[in-house]
Design an enzyme around this catalytic site. Sequence first.
Site, PDB file in Angstrom:
ATOM      1  N   SER A 254       0.879  -1.367  -0.061  1.00  0.00           N
ATOM      2  CA  SER A 254       0.099   0.041   0.218  1.00  0.00           C
ATOM      3  C   SER A 254       0.821   1.169  -0.026  1.00  0.00           C
ATOM      4  O   SER A 254       1.919   1.125   0.385  1.00  0.00           O
ATOM      5  CB  SER A 254      -1.011   0.038   1.145  1.00  0.00           C
ATOM      6  OG  SER A 254      -0.161   0.050   2.392  1.00  0.00           O
ATOM      7  N   LYS A 255       0.264   2.270  -0.298  1.00  0.00           N
ATOM      8  CA  LYS A 255       0.964   3.597  -0.493  1.00  0.00           C
ATOM      9  C   LYS A 255       1.155   3.996   0.976  1.00  0.00           C
ATOM     10  O   LYS A 255       2.210   4.568   0.907  1.00  0.00           O
ATOM     11  CB  LYS A 255       0.028   4.828  -0.973  1.00  0.00           C
ATOM     12  CG  LYS A 255      -0.013   5.241  -2.539  1.00  0.00           C
ATOM     13  CD  LYS A 255      -1.076   6.259  -2.557  1.00  0.00           C
ATOM     14  CE  LYS A 255      -1.184   6.319  -4.158  1.00  0.00           C
ATOM     15  NZ  LYS A 255      -2.470   7.273  -4.690  1.00  0.00           N
TER      16      LYS A 255
END
Length: 483
Positions: A254-255
Amino acid sequence: MEKQVRVRFAPSPTGYLHVGGLRTALYNFLFAKKHGGQFILRIEDTDQTRKVEGAVENLIDTLKWAGVEYDEGPNRDGGFGPYIQSQRLELYKRYAEQLIDSGKAYYCFCSPERLDEIRKKQTALKQTSSYDRHCRDLPVDEAKKRVAAGERHVIRMKVPLDGEMSFEDVIRGKVVISFNIIDDQVIIKSDGFPTYHLAVVVDDHLMGITHVIRGEEWLSSVPKHILLYRYFNWDLPVYVHLPLLLNPDKSKLSKRQGDVAVEDYRAKGYLKEAIVNFIAFLGWNPGDEREVFFMDQLIEEFSLERVSKSGAVFNVEKLNWLNQQHIKLKSSEELAQLVRPYLEKKGWTNVEEQYLQNVVNLMRERMVFPRDLAENGGYFFQDPESFDEAGIKKSWEPGSGERVKLFAERLTALDEFSHASIETALRKLSEELAVKPNKLIHPVRLAVSGKTGGPGLFEMMELLGKESVVRRLLYAVKKLQNM
Ligand code: GLU
């Protein structure tokens, strides 16, 4: 005869290329190249609400940068175009109508409000939300009349009410999914655009795709797709679902835990060779200890059989290490070209090419990024203005100034200024002064570079040249004499 391999990367343009997207593209590309097949880029832009200006151009540019070039796709027609789904709307409509006529799909006139109502009721009852198939059995003629009268509608495919389906995935093996968890999928939306499920099947078929290689998140969609293949009476492609990408803590990549856009890594100065090498190893390995690979070798060695089932951890330290390895393997011309923009940013323009190549050859072992030379090796391009404080404390002692000055004189007298002659001069002087060579080596390095560490001192001095070295030594003596 074996069918010619045709594979595709089919991103929805979101504005940037996700590292997972690059992995999908790369594996498709490697597989196609290995088998002498075709790699196709298809843009899946049927969700008009998620449209981003310039996204397609950016995607194509990033793929090109990475060397993952498509044989067919936007602006490269191979006879199966157009390759952008929003330009193929008529086709989807035609196929959807074909399903209506064969009783495999139906018009649905349920309003968003009604659907919302059902959803709310189901949520209250803690049921999973699904369409109640209200319009499934409307007489076709009646439905067609309502459509002709302009009534708002979607088209849904009929999913069997019970039973299950199984299929083979090259990586996951046999997968079984029961129909009762699958809704009657919308295949044409009220705006006339197809949904992903219809578009992907129609296009994969019409474009002659033999192997569907994509991320694991699409695995659960396969039964819907297979149903459509059956309804159309088309041959199935081979399914290959790649393992998830994970953060180091094993959560889904994930970011939040780092960059996920390939562009961000590119902007940070990662080499495309390192990125491709790293990405290739996210779920694949050659089966031995080798880790540093170029594209050609990847093409040669890649196989779907060696792709693993388990999630692949995205480990930036590994990427950094690979970047370092690929920097070491660059030719001096290429490396000079990579570092030059960073030098220019610091104002070191006009650095002579041969000199720069010599510098990068000396420094490459100590570089992780092309920018490192500009950041840590500025003394190759200008005299140091200051000297490392800790270094002064540690190695500049009473007597250092005197010794360095003497050494500068010896250097001035040298006919040949090579690393060997410099070293001989230094060792000879230290003997004469009855001090350990380090009593000269450390202060000299500090004087010449301003730093306590770096490449081989004598090689560095040879490269800087006599004039510059002597000037620096004398300046340091003057500046540090009272220390
Ligand atoms: N458009 C889908 C995506 O954005 C493609 C999935 C597939 O490859 O079938 O990833």
